[in-house]
Design an enzyme around this catalytic site. Sequence first.
Site, PDB file in Angstrom:
ATOM      1  N   LYS A  13     -21.399 -12.616 -57.917  1.00 16.10           N
ATOM      2  CA  LYS A  13     -22.100 -13.931 -57.092  1.00 16.10           C
ATOM      3  C   LYS A  13     -21.164 -15.062 -56.976  1.00 16.10           C
ATOM      4  CE  LYS A  13     -26.060 -17.237 -57.077  1.00 16.10           C
ATOM      5  NZ  LYS A  13     -27.678 -17.402 -57.298  1.00 16.10           N
ATOM      6  N   SER A  52     -33.570 -16.624 -57.956  1.00 15.20           N
ATOM      7  CA  SER A  52     -32.335 -16.203 -57.129  1.00 15.20           C
ATOM      8  C   SER A  52     -31.806 -14.778 -57.361  1.00 15.20           C
ATOM      9  CB  SER A  52     -31.071 -17.410 -57.237  1.00 15.20           C
ATOM     10  OG  SER A  52     -31.495 -18.514 -56.591  1.00 15.20           O
ATOM     11  N   SER A  68     -30.944 -17.764 -53.742  1.00 14.88           N
ATOM     12  CA  SER A  68     -29.821 -18.093 -53.239  1.00 14.88           C
ATOM     13  C   SER A  68     -28.691 -16.993 -53.483  1.00 14.88           C
ATOM     14  CB  SER A  68     -29.080 -19.304 -54.450  1.00 14.88           C
ATOM     15  OG  SER A  68     -28.903 -18.909 -55.396  1.00 14.88           O
TER      16      SER A  68
HETATM   17  N1  GLN Z   1     -34.924 -21.561 -54.708  1.00 19.36           N
HETATM   18  C1  GLN Z   1     -34.483 -22.055 -55.967  1.00 19.36           C
HETATM   19  C2  GLN Z   1     -33.875 -23.347 -55.797  1.00 19.36           C
HETATM   20  O1  GLN Z   1     -33.556 -23.612 -54.665  1.00 19.36           O
HETATM   21  C3  GLN Z   1     -33.651 -21.073 -56.487  1.00 19.36           C
HETATM   22  C4  GLN Z   1     -32.379 -21.190 -57.184  1.00 19.36           C
HETATM   23  C5  GLN Z   1     -31.700 -20.200 -58.138  1.00 19.36           C
HETATM   24  O2  GLN Z   1     -32.626 -19.341 -58.638  1.00 19.36           O
HETATM   25  N2  GLN Z   1     -30.408 -20.324 -58.264  1.00 19.36           N
HETATM   26  O3  GLN Z   1     -33.639 -23.878 -56.621  1.00 19.36           O
END
Ligand code: GLN
Length: 487
Positions: A81, A180, A156
Amino acid sequence: MAEQLWRYGAEKLHEMVLSREVSCREVVESHLDRIREVEPLLNALITICYREAVAQADAQDKRLAKGEPVGPLAGVPISIKDIISTKGIRTTCGSRMLAEYIPPYDATAVRKIKEADGIIIGKGNVDEFAMGSSTETSHFGPCLNPWDHSAVPGGSSGGSSASLVAGECALALAEDTGGSIRQPAAFCGCVGLKPTYGRVSRYGNIAYASSFDQIGPMARSTFETARLFEIIAGRDPFDSTSADKPVEKWTEACGRDVKGLRVAILKEYVSEDLPPEIKAGINKTVDILQKAGVEISTVSVPTASYGVPIYYVITMSEASSNLARYDSILYGHKTDANELISLFTRCRAEGFGKVVRERILIGTYALSAGFFDAWYLKATKARRLVSNEFAQAFRSCDAILAPVAPCKAFKVGEKTDDPLAMYLTDVYSTIANVVGIPGLAFPVDFHEGLPVSVQLMAQPFNETVLFQLGSMIEQEVDIPRLWDSAE
Ligand code: GLN
């Protein structure tokens, strides 16, 4: 056969290179060909490591030819990632702010992957600074769902799950602050583990919300998820929050008897409001568990419904502080101005996208004098209450079953104009991060062309039970796998 090697999972590829049935070079070439074919459609990788991956493969082939030992990931292409630092390979966080940033060091998890001879093939597309649920806010353009190009891959870490399922790599290293890893795994139909907070070093993970961020594995099977987890887990002197707990043999937990284990359905998350296909996924999982001799009950955690507000107040506050470092002087997008304040303003206005700016503003507000007690402090107290309630709930069960998200992969653009609707896709995933417990997401069903997944959560440091249950369920579900069925 060589051109089809991308269809094989990590374990199979590793066995094939060990037995010299194929070379690491052939494996990498096959994945690179696949990348050339599907990447124009998916945009799953921000950077593709053509030269590095081939060089790595050739070096491993030489060692294998000489009969020298190789690591447990030899011959396995892996995507990282793009929020996790890779030495000498651009790490952008999906942002213009870091579009040119080349880290001078590896994240600890990446170093361990390299030591295990994993072959880094590319950097997974990501919502800007990992803030999002759809991988649509990346400065490098949105990533699409490999099952349906009109749908999002989740976020994400959408680039991680999409690259894995589409055959661009055989494993993916991702990060989960509030779903995420699990939600993109669920939307694309692979396995994703958010480990217990502290299990995997965060050293080199570019911070979003430090008390939530957790690096973890994604793979095409539970066993392969466990394999990568064994490699990356463990105490790290470079991360004071990493836990001093032994790295267990999680691969050996896969397939172990589950009879007598107790799984509780989380009442607040499994209600009549769930779309029928998500509810059907839960019911199917319960049937499988029951047939295997698992005791099923229902557990109530009343404060679990506050997961999203607690999560967003605290993560935005932490983000406003963590992202203060991007000022064009030491870190971030380089710009010009004739005095300091204009330099900061310009750097941040040009470097950050809309979602990141919004979150920094809200977080700054929640931390400011006069509002701190009402927002940040209150949220941290609520976080403690939820954690206590979960600890209580785990007295009567070994694992808790819940949906990963309240929907399957949604359409591209469907929620981009409505931040609240986007936040609410995290309604069942943020809780594991709020509490710090592990969560395993995996597909159990398929509905109108898209995977349907569930998640199991366990007590801190009991990933073992998740692998035990997850691997059993996986054996019992018969669903399409894109790496088998794709043209
Ligand atoms: N959707 C969550 C956010 O927007 C997840 C983010 C994550 O796990 N990096 O914060």
